[in-house]
Design a protein around this motif. Structure first.
Motif, mmCIF file in Angstrom:
data_model
loop_
_atom_site.group_PDB
_atom_site.id
_atom_site.type_symbol
_atom_site.label_atom_id
_atom_site.label_comp_id
_atom_site.label_asym_id
_atom_site.label_seq_id
_atom_site.Cartn_x
_atom_site.Cartn_y
_atom_site.Cartn_z
ATOM 1 N N PRO A 34 0.838 -1.202 0.000
ATOM 2 C CA PRO A 34 0.000 0.000 0.000
ATOM 3 C C PRO A 34 0.874 1.254 0.000
ATOM 4 O O PRO A 34 1.908 1.297 0.674
ATOM 5 N N ARG A 35 0.456 2.255 -0.749
ATOM 6 C CA ARG A 35 1.259 3.482 -0.860
ATOM 7 C C ARG A 35 1.516 4.136 0.498
ATOM 8 O O ARG A 35 2.571 4.723 0.706
ATOM 9 N N ASP A 36 0.573 4.003 1.421
ATOM 10 C CA ASP A 36 0.755 4.627 2.737
ATOM 11 C C ASP A 36 1.637 3.793 3.666
ATOM 12 O O ASP A 36 1.887 4.182 4.804
ATOM 13 N N ALA A 37 2.130 2.657 3.191
ATOM 14 C CA ALA A 37 2.915 1.760 4.045
ATOM 15 C C ALA A 37 4.391 1.730 3.685
ATOM 16 O O ALA A 37 5.143 0.944 4.245
ATOM 17 N N ILE A 38 4.826 2.567 2.750
ATOM 18 C CA ILE A 38 6.244 2.573 2.364
ATOM 19 C C ILE A 38 6.865 3.930 2.659
ATOM 20 O O ILE A 38 6.267 4.973 2.419
ATOM 21 N N THR A 39 8.071 3.863 3.209
ATOM 22 C CA THR A 39 8.873 5.059 3.458
ATOM 23 C C THR A 39 10.242 4.823 2.834
ATOM 24 O O THR A 39 10.867 3.786 3.079
ATOM 25 N N TRP A 40 10.683 5.775 2.041
ATOM 26 C CA TRP A 40 12.043 5.707 1.482
ATOM 27 C C TRP A 40 12.974 6.264 2.555
ATOM 28 O O TRP A 40 12.893 7.430 2.910
ATOM 29 N N THR A 41 13.823 5.411 3.119
ATOM 30 C CA THR A 41 14.654 5.803 4.252
ATOM 31 C C THR A 41 16.028 6.318 3.839
ATOM 32 O O THR A 41 16.711 6.952 4.642
ATOM 33 N N ARG A 42 16.445 6.028 2.620
ATOM 34 C CA ARG A 42 17.687 6.594 2.069
ATOM 35 C C ARG A 42 17.501 6.721 0.563
ATOM 36 O O ARG A 42 17.224 5.747 -0.117
ATOM 37 N N GLY A 43 17.637 7.913 0.072
ATOM 38 C CA GLY A 43 17.508 8.144 -1.364
ATOM 39 C C GLY A 43 16.098 7.849 -1.859
ATOM 40 O O GLY A 43 15.188 7.568 -1.066
ATOM 41 N N GLU A 44 15.920 7.928 -3.153
ATOM 42 C CA GLU A 44 14.666 7.573 -3.802
ATOM 43 C C GLU A 44 14.990 6.936 -5.138
ATOM 44 O O GLU A 44 16.000 7.280 -5.766
ATOM 45 N N PRO A 45 14.135 6.042 -5.608
ATOM 46 C CA PRO A 45 14.425 5.408 -6.888
ATOM 47 C C PRO A 45 14.233 6.379 -8.057
ATOM 48 O O PRO A 45 13.400 7.279 -8.004
ATOM 49 N N ALA A 46 15.026 6.185 -9.081
ATOM 50 C CA ALA A 46 14.786 6.832 -10.362
ATOM 51 C C ALA A 46 13.676 6.033 -11.035
ATOM 52 O O ALA A 46 13.426 4.876 -10.672
ATOM 53 N N THR A 47 12.994 6.617 -12.004
ATOM 54 C CA THR A 47 11.921 5.885 -12.672
ATOM 55 C C THR A 47 12.043 5.997 -14.186
ATOM 56 O O THR A 47 12.590 6.967 -14.722
ATOM 57 N N PHE A 48 11.504 4.996 -14.841
ATOM 58 C CA PHE A 48 11.378 4.949 -16.292
ATOM 59 C C PHE A 48 9.923 4.648 -16.595
ATOM 60 O O PHE A 48 9.369 3.673 -16.067
ATOM 61 N N ALA A 49 9.276 5.479 -17.412
ATOM 62 C CA ALA A 49 7.883 5.242 -17.794
ATOM 63 C C ALA A 49 7.853 4.127 -18.829
ATOM 64 O O ALA A 49 8.104 4.355 -20.007
ATOM 65 N N SER A 50 7.553 2.916 -18.379
ATOM 66 C CA SER A 50 7.526 1.769 -19.293
ATOM 67 C C SER A 50 6.266 1.764 -20.155
ATOM 68 O O SER A 50 6.192 1.036 -21.136
ATOM 69 N N SER A 51 5.290 2.570 -19.786
ATOM 70 C CA SER A 51 4.092 2.802 -20.602
ATOM 71 C C SER A 51 3.503 4.133 -20.143
ATOM 72 O O SER A 51 4.030 4.766 -19.234
ATOM 73 N N ASP A 52 2.412 4.552 -20.759
ATOM 74 C CA ASP A 52 1.769 5.792 -20.333
ATOM 75 C C ASP A 52 1.092 5.642 -18.979
ATOM 76 O O ASP A 52 0.751 6.637 -18.347
ATOM 77 N N LYS A 53 0.898 4.424 -18.507
ATOM 78 C CA LYS A 53 0.197 4.159 -17.249
ATOM 79 C C LYS A 53 1.090 3.626 -16.139
ATOM 80 O O LYS A 53 0.662 3.539 -14.996
ATOM 81 N N ALA A 54 2.316 3.238 -16.461
ATOM 82 C CA ALA A 54 3.155 2.572 -15.457
ATOM 83 C C ALA A 54 4.601 3.022 -15.543
ATOM 84 O O ALA A 54 5.082 3.431 -16.597
ATOM 85 N N ALA A 55 5.274 2.931 -14.401
ATOM 86 C CA ALA A 55 6.695 3.259 -14.328
ATOM 87 C C ALA A 55 7.438 2.147 -13.606
ATOM 88 O O ALA A 55 6.866 1.432 -12.778
ATOM 89 N N ARG A 56 8.697 2.024 -13.923
ATOM 90 C CA ARG A 56 9.601 1.076 -13.265
ATOM 91 C C ARG A 56 10.608 1.892 -12.482
ATOM 92 O O ARG A 56 11.166 2.854 -12.986
#
Length: 160
Positions: free
Chosen positions: A51-73
């Motif tokens: 769940p989105r409310d259950a994750i905390t990035w504790t060091r840094g943040e991921p980079a993302t790639f839009a693998s489609s118009d609806k999703a990112a990796r």
């Protein structure tokens, strides 16, 4: 999808990106689709919903790639470790199971993307042939002595 309260941490191979979760969904799975194969650079991706409310990035943040118009990796920009699949309209994201410090806690329950499943995974016919130390005996000492991989637990800072 049932929400399972838990405490778990994980991150990338180099330690530049770390996270902590307080819940997961009962959706641990592997996906064989071609997009997951390419994103993971492997035969399939192993993922679990968080769940989105259950994750905390504790060091840094991921980079993302839009693998489609609806999703990112998401991945670590420093070492390239795949970390997540994010379908924008979903109430959760999927973290890569292998990026957890204790991935065995989240064994896959189901397979998706069967149209991309390689025939050899219909019934895995491979025999087990030993540990890394046994199969890489000539190299294990040198690898351990120069290991740059972040340990499987949170650290105050990294590199040490």
């Amino acid at each position: 999808m049932d929400r399972i309260e838990t405490q778990a941490s994980g991150g990338c191979q180099c330690g530049a990106v770390r996270y902590h979760v307080t819940a997961v969904l009962d959706t641990s799975h592997i996906c064989h689709c071609r997009m997951c194969q390419k994103a993971a650079g492997n035969f399939f991706a192993a993922l679990i919903g968080v769940p989105r409310d259950a994750i905390t990035w504790t060091r840094g943040e991921p980079a993302t790639f839009a693998s489609s118009d609806k999703a990112a990796r998401g991945f670590c920009r420093a070492c390239g470790t795949p970390l997540l699949y994010d379908y924008a309209e979903s109430k959760h994201i999927n973290l890569t199971t292998g990026s957890f410090d204790e991935p065995a806690r989240f064994a896959p329950k189901v397979q998706f993307g069967l149209e991309g499943r390689l025939p050899c995974f219909a019934d895995l016919p491979l025999k087990a042939e030993g540990t890394t130390e046994e199969t890489m005996a000539a190299y294990v000492g040198a690898i351990k002595a120069t290991n740059h991989q972040h340990p499987d637990h949170d650290t105050d800072r990294w590199p040490a």
